[in-house]
Design a protein around this motif. Structure first.
Motif, PDB file in Angstrom:
ATOM      1  N   ASP A   1      11.951   0.499  -9.981  1.00 36.68           N
ATOM      2  CA  ASP A   1      10.879   0.184 -10.927  1.00 36.68           C
ATOM      3  C   ASP A   1      10.666  -1.323 -11.045  1.00 36.68           C
ATOM      4  OD1 ASP A   1      10.418   2.888 -11.460  1.00 36.68           O
ATOM      5  OD2 ASP A   1      11.847   2.912 -13.121  1.00 36.68           O
ATOM      6  N   ASP A   2      11.756  -2.086 -11.049  1.00 33.34           N
ATOM      7  CA  ASP A   2      11.629  -3.540 -11.127  1.00 33.34           C
ATOM      8  C   ASP A   2      10.932  -4.111  -9.897  1.00 33.34           C
ATOM      9  OD1 ASP A   2      13.010  -3.397 -13.523  1.00 33.34           O
ATOM     10  OD2 ASP A   2      14.890  -4.190 -12.722  1.00 33.34           O
ATOM     11  N   VAL A   3      11.329  -3.629  -8.722  1.00 34.47           N
ATOM     12  CA  VAL A   3      10.715  -4.109  -7.481  1.00 34.47           C
ATOM     13  C   VAL A   3       9.252  -3.681  -7.424  1.00 34.47           C
ATOM     14  CG1 VAL A   3      10.774  -3.987  -4.958  1.00 34.47           C
ATOM     15  CG2 VAL A   3      12.915  -4.155  -6.255  1.00 34.47           C
ATOM     16  N   ASP A   4       8.975  -2.432  -7.793  1.00 39.94           N
ATOM     17  CA  ASP A   4       7.590  -1.970  -7.780  1.00 39.94           C
ATOM     18  C   ASP A   4       6.720  -2.757  -8.768  1.00 39.94           C
ATOM     19  OD1 ASP A   4       7.913  -0.126  -5.723  1.00 39.94           O
ATOM     20  OD2 ASP A   4       8.330   1.543  -7.067  1.00 39.94           O
TER      21      ASP A   4
ATOM     22  N   GLY B   1       0.793  -1.221   0.000  1.00 37.66           N
ATOM     23  CA  GLY B   1       0.000   0.000   0.000  1.00 37.66           C
ATOM     24  C   GLY B   1       0.829   1.277   0.000  1.00 37.66           C
ATOM     25  N   ARG B   2       2.110   1.154   0.209  1.00 38.61           N
ATOM     26  CA  ARG B   2       2.961   2.349   0.211  1.00 38.61           C
ATOM     27  C   ARG B   2       3.122   2.883  -1.214  1.00 38.61           C
ATOM     28  NH1 ARG B   2       7.910   0.627   4.248  1.00 38.61           N
ATOM     29  NH2 ARG B   2       6.631   0.312   6.100  1.00 38.61           N
ATOM     30  N   PRO B   3       3.408   4.179  -1.344  1.00 40.37           N
ATOM     31  CA  PRO B   3       3.598   4.757  -2.688  1.00 40.37           C
ATOM     32  C   PRO B   3       4.818   4.154  -3.395  1.00 40.37           C
ATOM     33  CG  PRO B   3       3.382   6.482  -1.023  1.00 40.37           C
ATOM     34  CD  PRO B   3       3.498   5.183  -0.294  1.00 40.37           C
ATOM     35  N   GLU B   4       4.736   4.166  -4.712  1.00 37.57           N
ATOM     36  CA  GLU B   4       5.879   3.682  -5.501  1.00 37.57           C
ATOM     37  C   GLU B   4       7.132   4.463  -5.133  1.00 37.57           C
ATOM     38  OE1 GLU B   4       5.429   3.322  -9.678  1.00 37.57           O
ATOM     39  OE2 GLU B   4       3.587   2.165  -9.499  1.00 37.57           O
ATOM     40  N   ARG B   5       8.258   3.793  -5.215  1.00 34.76           N
ATOM     41  CA  ARG B   5       9.574   4.345  -4.901  1.00 34.76           C
ATOM     42  C   ARG B   5       9.728   4.687  -3.420  1.00 34.76           C
ATOM     43  NH1 ARG B   5      13.012   5.698  -8.834  1.00 34.76           N
ATOM     44  NH2 ARG B   5      12.353   5.179 -10.916  1.00 34.76           N
ATOM     45  N   GLN B   6       8.736   4.250  -2.605  1.00 35.95           N
ATOM     46  CA  GLN B   6       8.818   4.467  -1.168  1.00 35.95           C
ATOM     47  C   GLN B   6       8.462   3.202  -0.390  1.00 35.95           C
ATOM     48  OE1 GLN B   6       6.536   7.911   0.019  1.00 35.95           O
ATOM     49  NE2 GLN B   6       7.276   9.100  -1.720  1.00 35.95           N
ATOM     50  N   ARG B   7       8.431   2.080  -1.074  1.00 35.65           N
ATOM     51  CA  ARG B   7       8.013   0.838  -0.421  1.00 35.65           C
ATOM     52  C   ARG B   7       9.093   0.268   0.496  1.00 35.65           C
ATOM     53  NH1 ARG B   7       5.078  -0.216  -5.554  1.00 35.65           N
ATOM     54  NH2 ARG B   7       2.891  -0.105  -4.966  1.00 35.65           N
ATOM     55  N   PHE B   8      10.354   0.547   0.174  1.00 36.20           N
ATOM     56  CA  PHE B   8      11.473   0.018   0.943  1.00 36.20           C
ATOM     57  C   PHE B   8      12.498   1.124   1.149  1.00 36.20           C
ATOM     58  CE2 PHE B   8       9.638  -3.387  -1.572  1.00 36.20           C
ATOM     59  CZ  PHE B   8       9.410  -4.362  -0.618  1.00 36.20           C
ATOM     60  N   ALA B   9      13.395   0.915   2.078  1.00 43.47           N
ATOM     61  CA  ALA B   9      14.463   1.890   2.313  1.00 43.47           C
ATOM     62  C   ALA B   9      15.372   1.949   1.089  1.00 43.47           C
ATOM     63  CB  ALA B   9      15.272   1.487   3.536  1.00 43.47           C
ATOM     64  N   PRO B  10      15.881   3.141   0.776  1.00 43.40           N
ATOM     65  CA  PRO B  10      16.820   3.225  -0.353  1.00 43.40           C
ATOM     66  C   PRO B  10      18.169   2.627   0.027  1.00 43.40           C
ATOM     67  CG  PRO B  10      16.581   5.367   0.693  1.00 43.40           C
ATOM     68  CD  PRO B  10      15.600   4.446   1.375  1.00 43.40           C
TER      69      PRO B  10
ATOM     70  N   ALA C   1      20.511   5.959  -3.739  1.00 39.59           N
ATOM     71  CA  ALA C   1      19.084   6.248  -3.601  1.00 39.59           C
ATOM     72  C   ALA C   1      18.271   5.898  -4.844  1.00 39.59           C
ATOM     73  CB  ALA C   1      18.887   7.715  -3.248  1.00 39.59           C
ATOM     74  N   ARG C   2      18.919   5.525  -5.932  1.00 42.72           N
ATOM     75  CA  ARG C   2      18.183   5.103  -7.137  1.00 42.72           C
ATOM     76  C   ARG C   2      17.714   3.655  -7.028  1.00 42.72           C
ATOM     77  NH1 ARG C   2      21.942   5.971 -11.844  1.00 42.72           N
ATOM     78  NH2 ARG C   2      20.208   5.007 -12.931  1.00 42.72           N
ATOM     79  N   GLY C   3      18.125   2.981  -5.950  1.00 43.05           N
ATOM     80  CA  GLY C   3      17.721   1.594  -5.751  1.00 43.05           C
ATOM     81  C   GLY C   3      17.226   1.355  -4.339  1.00 43.05           C
ATOM     82  N   TYR C   4      16.462   0.290  -4.171  1.00 45.67           N
ATOM     83  CA  TYR C   4      16.028  -0.129  -2.842  1.00 45.67           C
ATOM     84  C   TYR C   4      17.143  -0.943  -2.191  1.00 45.67           C
ATOM     85  CZ  TYR C   4      11.053   0.893  -3.824  1.00 45.67           C
ATOM     86  OH  TYR C   4       9.848   1.496  -4.096  1.00 45.67           O
ATOM     87  N   ALA C   5      17.296  -0.823  -0.888  1.00 44.54           N
ATOM     88  CA  ALA C   5      18.238  -1.659  -0.142  1.00 44.54           C
ATOM     89  C   ALA C   5      17.836  -3.124  -0.329  1.00 44.54           C
ATOM     90  CB  ALA C   5      18.224  -1.274   1.328  1.00 44.54           C
TER      91      ALA C   5
END
Length: 183
Positions: A125-128, A105-114, A160-164
């Motif tokens: 984008d791939d993870v989303d 339910g979190r917004p795109e690009r904010q679902r996980f820590a960068p 920050a362009r990727g999720y941890a």
């Protein structure tokens, strides 16, 4: 069970045969003797082996690990059903699914820590996109299997362009657990 996989040529790398044989011998013993708690589907998913020249085919070992993980999850499901009943199993899966759904339910690009500056992470984008597939599964019953999540690949991005990677990996592991629980 020594030598249960074919080896690759001496010019290529594969998984260290001794490590793989030891792991699968232990897994077979645990599974056949019903030793509870000693090894789980999650443990199988986290199995890692050194790469060596002329080792076992990684594709064959990975496929066997996928089957072994599914077998351990199916056994855990059967044990929980026998001990606590169908409703307890469904409650367990629902709890896991709620946890996943909250993240979706979190917004795109904010679902996980960068990812940390200078470190590699998974492409957002791939993870989303995978998160959209999971949302469609939960909301509309669109088909999705544990294998599809397990075999998902994400491009790599710096900082920050990727999720941890850790939080994404943990999320995927939980999604696999839920999907294996209902398959």
């Amino acid at each position: 069970m020594a030598g249960m996989f074919r080896t690759v040529s001496r010019l290529r790398t594969g998984y260290a045969p001794e490590d793989v044989d030891e792991f699968f011998d232990h897994a077979r013993e645990v599974y056949e003797n019903g030793v509870a708690g000693d090894l789980s589907g999650h443990d199988v998913r986290l199995a890692a082996f050194d790469l060596v020249r002329g080792g076992y085919s990684t594709a064959a070992v990975d496929a066997a690990l996928d089957r072994l993980e599914a077998a351990f999850v199916a056994r855990a499901r059967a044990q929980k059903l026998a001990a606590e009943g169908q409703q307890a199993w469904m409650n367990h899966l629902a709890e896991q699914a709620r946890s996943l759904y909250g993240r979706l339910g979190r917004p795109e690009r904010q679902r996980f820590a960068p990812a940390q500056p200078g470190h590699l992470g998974y492409d957002m984008d791939d993870v989303d996109a995978l998160c959209h597939r999971l949302t469609a599964y939960f909301d509309h019953g669109d088909p999705l299997t544990a294998h599809e999540i397990r075999s998902s690949t994400f491009r790599r991005r710096h900082g920050a362009r990727g999720y941890a990677e850790g939080p994404v990996d943990a999320f995927c592991a939980r999604a696999i657990e839920v999907l294996l629980g209902v398959e």
